[in-house]
Structures are given as structure tokens and as C-alpha cells.
Write a protein that holds these residues in place. Structure first.
Motif, PDB file in Angstrom:
ATOM      1  N   CYS A  12     -31.121  -4.942 -24.039  1.00 40.28           N
ATOM      2  CA  CYS A  12     -30.813  -4.037 -22.940  1.00 40.28           C
ATOM      3  C   CYS A  12     -29.493  -4.445 -22.306  1.00 40.28           C
ATOM      4  O   CYS A  12     -29.245  -5.632 -22.064  1.00 40.28           O
ATOM      5  CB  CYS A  12     -31.902  -4.092 -21.870  1.00 40.28           C
ATOM      6  N   LEU A  13     -28.659  -3.462 -22.034  1.00 41.33           N
ATOM      7  CA  LEU A  13     -27.380  -3.690 -21.379  1.00 41.33           C
ATOM      8  C   LEU A  13     -27.252  -2.678 -20.252  1.00 41.33           C
ATOM      9  O   LEU A  13     -27.249  -1.475 -20.498  1.00 41.33           O
ATOM     10  CB  LEU A  13     -26.228  -3.526 -22.375  1.00 41.33           C
ATOM     11  N   ASP A  14     -27.196  -3.180 -19.012  1.00 44.40           N
ATOM     12  CA  ASP A  14     -27.034  -2.307 -17.854  1.00 44.40           C
ATOM     13  C   ASP A  14     -25.566  -1.988 -17.660  1.00 44.40           C
ATOM     14  O   ASP A  14     -24.727  -2.883 -17.621  1.00 44.40           O
ATOM     15  CB  ASP A  14     -27.605  -2.965 -16.597  1.00 44.40           C
ATOM     16  N   LEU A  15     -25.257  -0.707 -17.518  1.00 40.31           N
ATOM     17  CA  LEU A  15     -23.880  -0.238 -17.385  1.00 40.31           C
ATOM     18  C   LEU A  15     -23.521   0.147 -15.957  1.00 40.31           C
ATOM     19  O   LEU A  15     -22.399   0.569 -15.697  1.00 40.31           O
ATOM     20  CB  LEU A  15     -23.660   0.992 -18.277  1.00 40.31           C
ATOM     21  N   CYS A  16     -24.439  -0.005 -15.038  1.00 37.99           N
ATOM     22  CA  CYS A  16     -24.270   0.525 -13.686  1.00 37.99           C
ATOM     23  C   CYS A  16     -23.011   0.029 -12.976  1.00 37.99           C
ATOM     24  O   CYS A  16     -22.444   0.754 -12.167  1.00 37.99           O
ATOM     25  CB  CYS A  16     -25.493   0.189 -12.842  1.00 37.99           C
ATOM     26  N   ASP A  17     -22.558  -1.170 -13.251  1.00 35.94           N
ATOM     27  CA  ASP A  17     -21.405  -1.726 -12.542  1.00 35.94           C
ATOM     28  C   ASP A  17     -20.071  -1.307 -13.142  1.00 35.94           C
ATOM     29  O   ASP A  17     -19.031  -1.485 -12.513  1.00 35.94           O
ATOM     30  CB  ASP A  17     -21.475  -3.257 -12.536  1.00 35.94           C
ATOM     31  N   ALA A  18     -20.070  -0.786 -14.338  1.00 39.59           N
ATOM     32  CA  ALA A  18     -18.820  -0.474 -15.039  1.00 39.59           C
ATOM     33  C   ALA A  18     -18.314   0.913 -14.630  1.00 39.59           C
ATOM     34  O   ALA A  18     -19.029   1.897 -14.743  1.00 39.59           O
ATOM     35  CB  ALA A  18     -19.027  -0.541 -16.543  1.00 39.59           C
ATOM     36  N   GLN A  19     -17.061   0.980 -14.185  1.00 39.95           N
ATOM     37  CA  GLN A  19     -16.461   2.250 -13.775  1.00 39.95           C
ATOM     38  C   GLN A  19     -15.929   3.056 -14.963  1.00 39.95           C
ATOM     39  O   GLN A  19     -15.775   4.263 -14.876  1.00 39.95           O
ATOM     40  CB  GLN A  19     -15.323   1.992 -12.784  1.00 39.95           C
ATOM     41  N   VAL A  20     -15.593   2.371 -16.044  1.00 43.25           N
ATOM     42  CA  VAL A  20     -15.120   3.016 -17.276  1.00 43.25           C
ATOM     43  C   VAL A  20     -15.992   2.515 -18.417  1.00 43.25           C
ATOM     44  O   VAL A  20     -16.609   1.447 -18.312  1.00 43.25           O
ATOM     45  CB  VAL A  20     -13.629   2.704 -17.564  1.00 43.25           C
ATOM     46  N   PRO A  21     -16.073   3.248 -19.513  1.00 42.21           N
ATOM     47  CA  PRO A  21     -16.929   2.800 -20.625  1.00 42.21           C
ATOM     48  C   PRO A  21     -16.486   1.427 -21.143  1.00 42.21           C
ATOM     49  O   PRO A  21     -15.343   1.249 -21.555  1.00 42.21           O
ATOM     50  CB  PRO A  21     -16.720   3.869 -21.700  1.00 42.21           C
ATOM     51  N   MET A  62     -23.297   8.665 -13.807  1.00 39.85           N
ATOM     52  CA  MET A  62     -23.925   7.367 -13.574  1.00 39.85           C
ATOM     53  C   MET A  62     -24.676   6.839 -14.794  1.00 39.85           C
ATOM     54  O   MET A  62     -25.904   6.837 -14.841  1.00 39.85           O
ATOM     55  CB  MET A  62     -24.875   7.434 -12.381  1.00 39.85           C
ATOM     56  N   PRO A  63     -23.956   6.393 -15.821  1.00 40.50           N
ATOM     57  CA  PRO A  63     -24.632   5.774 -16.960  1.00 40.50           C
ATOM     58  C   PRO A  63     -25.515   4.624 -16.482  1.00 40.50           C
ATOM     59  O   PRO A  63     -25.155   3.906 -15.555  1.00 40.50           O
ATOM     60  CB  PRO A  63     -23.489   5.271 -17.829  1.00 40.50           C
ATOM     61  N   GLY A  64     -26.667   4.496 -17.098  1.00 41.01           N
ATOM     62  CA  GLY A  64     -27.611   3.484 -16.658  1.00 41.01           C
ATOM     63  C   GLY A  64     -27.733   2.300 -17.588  1.00 41.01           C
ATOM     64  O   GLY A  64     -27.297   1.209 -17.283  1.00 41.01           O
ATOM     65  N   GLN A  65     -28.295   2.506 -18.758  1.00 43.67           N
ATOM     66  CA  GLN A  65     -28.616   1.386 -19.638  1.00 43.67           C
ATOM     67  C   GLN A  65     -28.465   1.789 -21.098  1.00 43.67           C
ATOM     68  O   GLN A  65     -28.683   2.946 -21.453  1.00 43.67           O
ATOM     69  CB  GLN A  65     -30.061   0.951 -19.371  1.00 43.67           C
ATOM     70  N   VAL A  66     -28.093   0.804 -21.911  1.00 46.43           N
ATOM     71  CA  VAL A  66     -28.097   0.935 -23.371  1.00 46.43           C
ATOM     72  C   VAL A  66     -29.228   0.050 -23.863  1.00 46.43           C
ATOM     73  O   VAL A  66     -29.349  -1.096 -23.428  1.00 46.43           O
ATOM     74  CB  VAL A  66     -26.768   0.452 -24.001  1.00 46.43           C
ATOM     75  N   ARG A  67     -30.049   0.571 -24.764  1.00 43.79           N
ATOM     76  CA  ARG A  67     -31.114  -0.227 -25.367  1.00 43.79           C
ATOM     77  C   ARG A  67     -31.010  -0.118 -26.885  1.00 43.79           C
ATOM     78  O   ARG A  67     -30.774   0.979 -27.415  1.00 43.79           O
ATOM     79  CB  ARG A  67     -32.493   0.256 -24.910  1.00 43.79           C
ATOM     80  N   ILE A  68     -31.203  -1.236 -27.561  1.00 45.40           N
ATOM     81  CA  ILE A  68     -31.266  -1.256 -29.023  1.00 45.40           C
ATOM     82  C   ILE A  68     -32.561  -1.966 -29.373  1.00 45.40           C
ATOM     83  O   ILE A  68     -32.815  -3.073 -28.890  1.00 45.40           O
ATOM     84  CB  ILE A  68     -30.064  -2.009 -29.637  1.00 45.40           C
ATOM     85  N   GLU A  69     -33.383  -1.306 -30.193  1.00 38.34           N
ATOM     86  CA  GLU A  69     -34.679  -1.891 -30.536  1.00 38.34           C
ATOM     87  C   GLU A  69     -35.044  -1.540 -31.966  1.00 38.34           C
ATOM     88  O   GLU A  69     -34.521  -0.578 -32.529  1.00 38.34           O
ATOM     89  CB  GLU A  69     -35.749  -1.396 -29.570  1.00 38.34           C
ATOM     90  N   PRO A  70     -35.943  -2.323 -32.562  1.00 38.09           N
ATOM     91  CA  PRO A  70     -36.392  -1.992 -33.914  1.00 38.09           C
ATOM     92  C   PRO A  70     -37.068  -0.625 -33.923  1.00 38.09           C
ATOM     93  O   PRO A  70     -37.731  -0.239 -32.966  1.00 38.09           O
ATOM     94  CB  PRO A  70     -37.411  -3.099 -34.235  1.00 38.09           C
ATOM     95  N   ALA A  71     -36.879   0.105 -35.030  1.00 37.11           N
ATOM     96  CA  ALA A  71     -37.530   1.401 -35.227  1.00 37.11           C
ATOM     97  C   ALA A  71     -38.199   1.348 -36.591  1.00 37.11           C
ATOM     98  O   ALA A  71     -37.553   1.545 -37.612  1.00 37.11           O
ATOM     99  CB  ALA A  71     -36.511   2.535 -35.152  1.00 37.11           C
ATOM    100  N   GLY A  72     -39.470   1.036 -36.591  1.00 37.41           N
ATOM    101  CA  GLY A  72     -40.181   0.893 -37.857  1.00 37.41           C
ATOM    102  C   GLY A  72     -39.724  -0.361 -38.587  1.00 37.41           C
ATOM    103  O   GLY A  72     -39.171  -1.285 -37.998  1.00 37.41           O
ATOM    104  N   ARG A  73     -39.961  -0.381 -39.900  1.00 39.59           N
ATOM    105  CA  ARG A  73     -39.628  -1.575 -40.689  1.00 39.59           C
ATOM    106  C   ARG A  73     -38.169  -1.630 -41.090  1.00 39.59           C
ATOM    107  O   ARG A  73     -37.659  -2.683 -41.437  1.00 39.59           O
ATOM    108  CB  ARG A  73     -40.492  -1.621 -41.943  1.00 39.59           C
ATOM    109  N   ASP A  74     -37.484  -0.481 -41.070  1.00 36.15           N
ATOM    110  CA  ASP A  74     -36.135  -0.476 -41.635  1.00 36.15           C
ATOM    111  C   ASP A  74     -35.134   0.267 -40.762  1.00 36.15           C
ATOM    112  O   ASP A  74     -34.203   0.880 -41.264  1.00 36.15           O
ATOM    113  CB  ASP A  74     -36.150   0.148 -43.024  1.00 36.15           C
ATOM    114  N   GLY A  75     -35.324   0.221 -39.457  1.00 40.26           N
ATOM    115  CA  GLY A  75     -34.406   0.968 -38.611  1.00 40.26           C
ATOM    116  C   GLY A  75     -34.146   0.315 -37.274  1.00 40.26           C
ATOM    117  O   GLY A  75     -34.830  -0.622 -36.865  1.00 40.26           O
ATOM    118  N   LEU A  76     -33.120   0.821 -36.619  1.00 38.93           N
ATOM    119  CA  LEU A  76     -32.791   0.443 -35.250  1.00 38.93           C
ATOM    120  C   LEU A  76     -32.683   1.724 -34.445  1.00 38.93           C
ATOM    121  O   LEU A  76     -32.165   2.732 -34.924  1.00 38.93           O
ATOM    122  CB  LEU A  76     -31.455  -0.299 -35.185  1.00 38.93           C
ATOM    123  N   ARG A  77     -33.167   1.673 -33.226  1.00 41.71           N
ATOM    124  CA  ARG A  77     -33.078   2.823 -32.312  1.00 41.71           C
ATOM    125  C   ARG A  77     -32.150   2.442 -31.176  1.00 41.71           C
ATOM    126  O   ARG A  77     -32.310   1.389 -30.572  1.00 41.71           O
ATOM    127  CB  ARG A  77     -34.453   3.194 -31.784  1.00 41.71           C
TER     128      ARG A  77
END
Length: 141
Positions: A12-21, A62-77
Motif C-alpha cells: 500500500c502506498l498513500d498518495l495523499c501528501d503528493a501534489q503531483v503524481p 484527491m488521489p488516495g492509495q495505490v495497492r498491489i496484491e496477489p491475484a490468484g496463483r499467477d497474477g498481480l492486482r
């Protein structure tokens, strides 16, 4: 930006403090916290994440959060939150336009993508094939 790994093995990466991407920081964060991902899949993941957060900043609010997590046995979400309720639009820009192709790239690189409304706006998500199949590829290091 604040980074963490939650109990469900999601980065998880919170983006709330960043004014630009924070695209360079995002790519560095991905390289640091994802191990065992092949070079091509790693580049695809960085490109997809960069595009989704750029869209959150440009078309959302107001971008909030980026999440990267496993998706099944062979993927990332990948999931990116923002506070806008406007859903993304897959465009067909004219050949001479220099904009409007980002979601087309995401569509080509992912096995699926979409968006869902949330209480506070929306979440745009994409699922990427991960040839490593390593359930423990996300690290807090």
C-alpha cells in the motif's frame, strides 16, 4: 507518500501528501518491494501503475492509495483510489492526438481492468499476469 504492507499481503502506498503524481517514487517503490518478478512483467507493472496514478491526478480528485496484491496463483492486482465518481473512459483518439492512449496501453498489458464506485469516489484496478507465481513476492523491505 507513506508505504506499508498490510496483513493481506498487499503493498500500500498513500498518495495523499503528493501534489503531483510521484511517478519516479512509485517506480522505485515497486522495484524495492517486488522481488522475483520477471523483467518484462516488472516494466509492465511500473507502466500500468504510472498510468493509473497519472489518471487519478488528472481526471480524478484527491488521489488516495495505490495497492498491489496477489491475484490468484499467477497474477498481480493493482488498485488506485481517488475521490472522483467519474468513471474512466476508454478513448479512441485521432492519430494526431498526443493524449488519450493511456487506458489503451493498460488494456493491452493487462489480462483485465475496470473500475468500481466506492463510498468516497472510485477505485480503478488492473490485473497483470505474473509469470513468477511467487505468493511471497511482495516484501516490506
Amino acid at each position: 507518500m507513506t508505504a506499508s504492507v498490510d496483513n493481506d499481503k498487499a503493498l500500500c502506498l498513500d498518495l495523499c501528501d503528493a501534489q503531483v503524481p510521484p511517478t519516479a517514487e512509485l517506480r522505485r517503490w515497486i522495484r524495492t518491494h517486488l522481488r522475483g518478478l520477471g523483467e518484462e512483467a516488472g516494466y509492465d507493472l511500473q507502466l500500468i501503475c504510472t498510468e493509473l496514478i497519472a489518471n487519478a491526478y488528472e481526471h480524478g480528485s484527491m488521489p488516495g492509495q495505490v495497492r498491489i496484491e496477489p491475484a490468484g496463483r499467477d497474477g498481480l492486482r493493482i488498485e488506485v483510489d481517488d475521490s472522483s465518481t467519474r468513471m474512466p473512459i476508454l478513448r479512441r483518439p485521432p492519430p494526431d492526438s498526443y493524449r488519450g492512449r493511456g487506458l489503451r496501453m493498460v488494456e493491452e498489458l493487462c489480462r483485465s481492468w475496470g473500475a468500481r464506485r466506492t463510498r468516497t469516489g472510485k477505485t480503478v484496478w488492473a490485473e497483470l499476469f505474473d509469470p513468477s507465481g511467487d505468493k511471497d513476492r511482495l516484501t516490506a523491505a
